[in-house]
Design a protein around this motif. Structure first.
Motif, short mmCIF file in Angstrom:
data_model
loop_
_atom_site.label_atom_id
_atom_site.label_comp_id
_atom_site.label_asym_id
_atom_site.label_seq_id
_atom_site.Cartn_x
_atom_site.Cartn_y
_atom_site.Cartn_z
N ILE A 141 16.60 34.10 38.09
CA ILE A 141 16.90 33.16 37.00
C ILE A 141 18.07 33.70 36.17
O ILE A 141 18.98 32.95 35.79
N ALA A 142 18.03 35.02 35.94
CA ALA A 142 19.11 35.64 35.17
C ALA A 142 20.44 35.47 35.89
O ALA A 142 21.47 35.14 35.28
N ALA A 143 20.41 35.64 37.20
CA ALA A 143 21.61 35.49 38.00
C ALA A 143 22.12 34.05 37.91
O ALA A 143 23.33 33.80 37.80
N PHE A 144 21.19 33.11 37.93
CA PHE A 144 21.54 31.69 37.83
C PHE A 144 22.22 31.37 36.50
O PHE A 144 23.07 30.50 36.39
N LEU A 145 21.78 32.11 35.48
CA LEU A 145 22.30 31.85 34.14
C LEU A 145 23.64 32.50 33.85
O LEU A 145 24.22 32.27 32.80
N GLU A 146 24.10 33.32 34.77
CA GLU A 146 25.42 33.92 34.57
C GLU A 146 26.37 32.76 34.24
O GLU A 146 26.40 31.76 34.96
N PRO A 147 27.10 32.84 33.16
CA PRO A 147 27.84 31.68 32.64
C PRO A 147 28.63 30.91 33.68
O PRO A 147 28.52 29.68 33.75
N GLU A 148 29.33 31.62 34.51
CA GLU A 148 30.17 30.88 35.46
C GLU A 148 29.33 30.08 36.46
O GLU A 148 29.72 29.02 36.90
N MET A 149 28.12 30.63 36.77
CA MET A 149 27.25 29.90 37.71
C MET A 149 26.68 28.67 37.04
O MET A 149 26.63 27.59 37.60
N ALA A 150 26.25 28.85 35.77
CA ALA A 150 25.60 27.75 35.08
C ALA A 150 26.57 26.63 34.75
O ALA A 150 26.24 25.46 34.87
N LEU A 151 27.74 27.02 34.36
CA LEU A 151 28.67 26.01 33.88
C LEU A 151 29.86 25.80 34.80
O LEU A 151 30.84 25.21 34.42
N GLY A 152 29.76 26.33 35.98
CA GLY A 152 30.81 26.11 36.97
C GLY A 152 32.16 26.68 36.52
O GLY A 152 33.18 26.06 36.72
#
Lengths: 307, 226
Positions: A141-152
């Motif tokens: 989940i933390a990895a998913f939240l990495e800003p670039e991942m979350a917000l493209g």
């Protein structure tokens, strides 16, 4: 004739139990110990499960956003997180809520409150508190939240993911929980096996003392079932009586331990657990007793029937 | 009724218990098998109820080859034969009545038959007043009477008795011999194994002498000296 024989077998089973009172009492006692042990496994498992669940709910992942982060993007991220199969819940706290919580937390600290007043604006960002089904998922989940991942790759709206701070503790806790579960399972199976073996050998010894009588029964023409039946009935009786004694012993035992377990382990009172799950515990204990007593007798007699 | 045809029995330790034994027993006969200890008497009796199997030869009871019977057929054969042991072998946790009734129960007899026949069998051996006692409350002679009652209650065709007086005093020995004679008079074939010459003389019937597993004499002479 079948029912006449069945009636005789049951009658002799009860008579043998009664007439061999001392031997019967010994077997019941050994079986009570075994069933106490099997029953304790139920309580230990329940305590362990409750503790692990408790620990798991204590662990969460908190995402703090920058004060300027648009609400619409935060809520979009919340929805995205909720759609993940490993996420149990996501709680949103607005900037105002975070501020009032901060004030409550530091109600006694005048310097901090004064500083906040002097700032003249709310310096805190909104917050998402994420709970996963399994502590192992926080890493993902933390990895998913990495800003670039979350917000493209868009603007970075996340100020801090506090999982990173607790990462080591969470990872250690996760492996500890896994180890406790595995150890608990192995110990349970091993001890249950040993206790069943002890009971089996006790019953076998009792039937060993009756081996000459079994031989005589054989020589007067008794069938295998007619010889074995009363022994199996006696074995089942050992099991039923031992189970009832065990259930009676559990009542004061769990009452005495109830408060201790409630305070020591996260919220589980074994006495309440015993009362709430009495029917299941009753069935499991009685069936274990009947099974162990019956099967032990059945197998022990077999050896002396070869005449 | 009973035929032994060249029956030999060698135990795993290579001791020869029976060596080519051939003889027959007619219906309603009373026969004493005598011989020293280890002569093969007990092995011979065990062959009749399929408790022992011959190494060679065959044993027939009422035209059935005993050692070819399997499972329930063996049980049926045993229910037709009453067995009396030197050490009584009563079921210790059953009363006198229940010990005798047990033999009828396994034979599938009804409760009514049991209630009527058990007291009768106990009366025949003179132990009615101790009907509700347990075996450990009886003397050796009394226990043997119960064992005889158990052996005869199903009115078997054959009664075999292995040293039935071996553990008894002369007075009880005399009584047991008289009871066995009475059973024989009720048209039951009786085979008794003994090394007590007094018993053999008192019976005054056919005698088969065994020595080292062989039949060395088979005679109707009552005044045999073993």
């Amino acid at each position: 004739m079948f029912f006449t024989k069945l009636k005789r077998v049951i009658r002799y089973g009860f008579l043998n139990f009664w007439r061999n009172a001392f031997i019967s009492a010994t077997s019941v006692l050994v079986m009570v110990i075994t069933l106490l042990f099997i029953g304790s496994i139920i309580f230990i498992s329940a305590i362990l499960a409750a503790s692990l669940d408790g620990v798991r709910t204590q662990v969460d992942l908190s995402v703090t956003f920058i004060p300027e982060a648009p609400n619409i993007e935060i809520l979009a991220l919340k929805e995205e997180l909720e759609a993940r199969p490993d996420v149990a819940s996501v709680m949103y706290s607005s900037r105002e809520e975070v501020l009032s919580e901060f004030r409550e937390r530091h109600a006694g600290d005048r310097i901090i409150l004064q500083t906040m007043e002097e700032l003249g604006r709310n310096p805190l960002g909104a917050n998402l508190t994420i709970q996963a089904y399994n502590p192992e998922s926080y890493q993902d989940i933390a990895a998913f939240l990495e800003p670039e991942m979350a917000l493209g790759g868009g603007e970075n709206i996340i100020y801090r993911i506090n999982f990173r701070d607790n990462e080591l503790a969470i990872s250690r806790l996760t492996s500890l929980i896994g180890a406790v579960e595995r150890f608990g399972l192995v110990l349970t199976v091993a001890l249950a096996f040993v206790s069943v073996l002890i009971t089996f050998n006790t019953v076998r010894l009792i039937i060993y003392t009756a081996r000459e009588e079994i031989a005589v029964m054989r020589l007067v023409g008794a069938s295998t079932r007619y010889i074995r039946g009363p022994f199996v009935i006696s074995g089942v009786l050992y099991g039923v009586i031992a189970a009832l004694i065990t259930l009676a012993v559990f009542y004061p035992m769990t009452y005495w331990l109830g408060e201790l377990t409630e305070n020591f382990f996260i919220g589980l009172n074994v006495f309440n657990y015993y009362l709430e799950n009495f029917l299941q515990i009753f069935l499991l204990t009685v069936l274990s007793g009947v099974f162990i007593g019956g099967i032990s007798s059945y197998m022990a007699v077999k050896r002396y029937l070869k005449i | 009724m009973i035929y032994f045809e060249e029956v030999s029995k060698m135990y795993p330790d290579e001791s020869l218990a029976l060596d080519g034994v051939t003889f027959s027993v007619e219906p309603n006969e009373f026969i004493s098998v005598v011989g020293h200890s280890g002569a093969g008497k007990t092995t011979l009796l065990k062959m009749i109820v399929a408790e022992e199997y011959p190494t060679s030869g065959s044993v027939l009871v009422s035209s059935e080859e005993v050692h070819k019977l399997k499972g329930e057929a063996i049980n049926r054969l045993r229910r037709r034969i009453g067995i009396i042991f030197q050490d009584f072998r009563l079921l210790s946790h059953k009363t006198v009545y229940e010990n005798v009734a047990f033999a009828m129960e396994v034979a599938g007899r009804t409760e009514e038959e049991i209630h009527s026949d058990v007291p009768h069998a106990l009366e025949l051996v003179g132990i009615t007043r101790k009907m509700w006692n347990f075996p450990n409350e009886l003397s050796g002679g009394e226990q043997q009477r119960v064992a005889i009652a158990r052996a005869i209650v199903n009115q078997p065709e054959i009664v075999i008795a292995d040293e039935p007086t071996g553990n008894l005093d002369p007075e009880n020995t005399y009584d047991i011999v008289q009871i066995l004679k009475r059973i024989n008079n009720l048209e039951t074939t009786v085979i008794i194994a003994t090394h007590n010459t007094g018993v053999v003389e008192a019976l005054n019937n056919r005698v088969v002498v065994l020595d080292s597993g062989k039949v060395v004499r088979d005679t109707k002479c009552p005044n045999l000296i073993v």
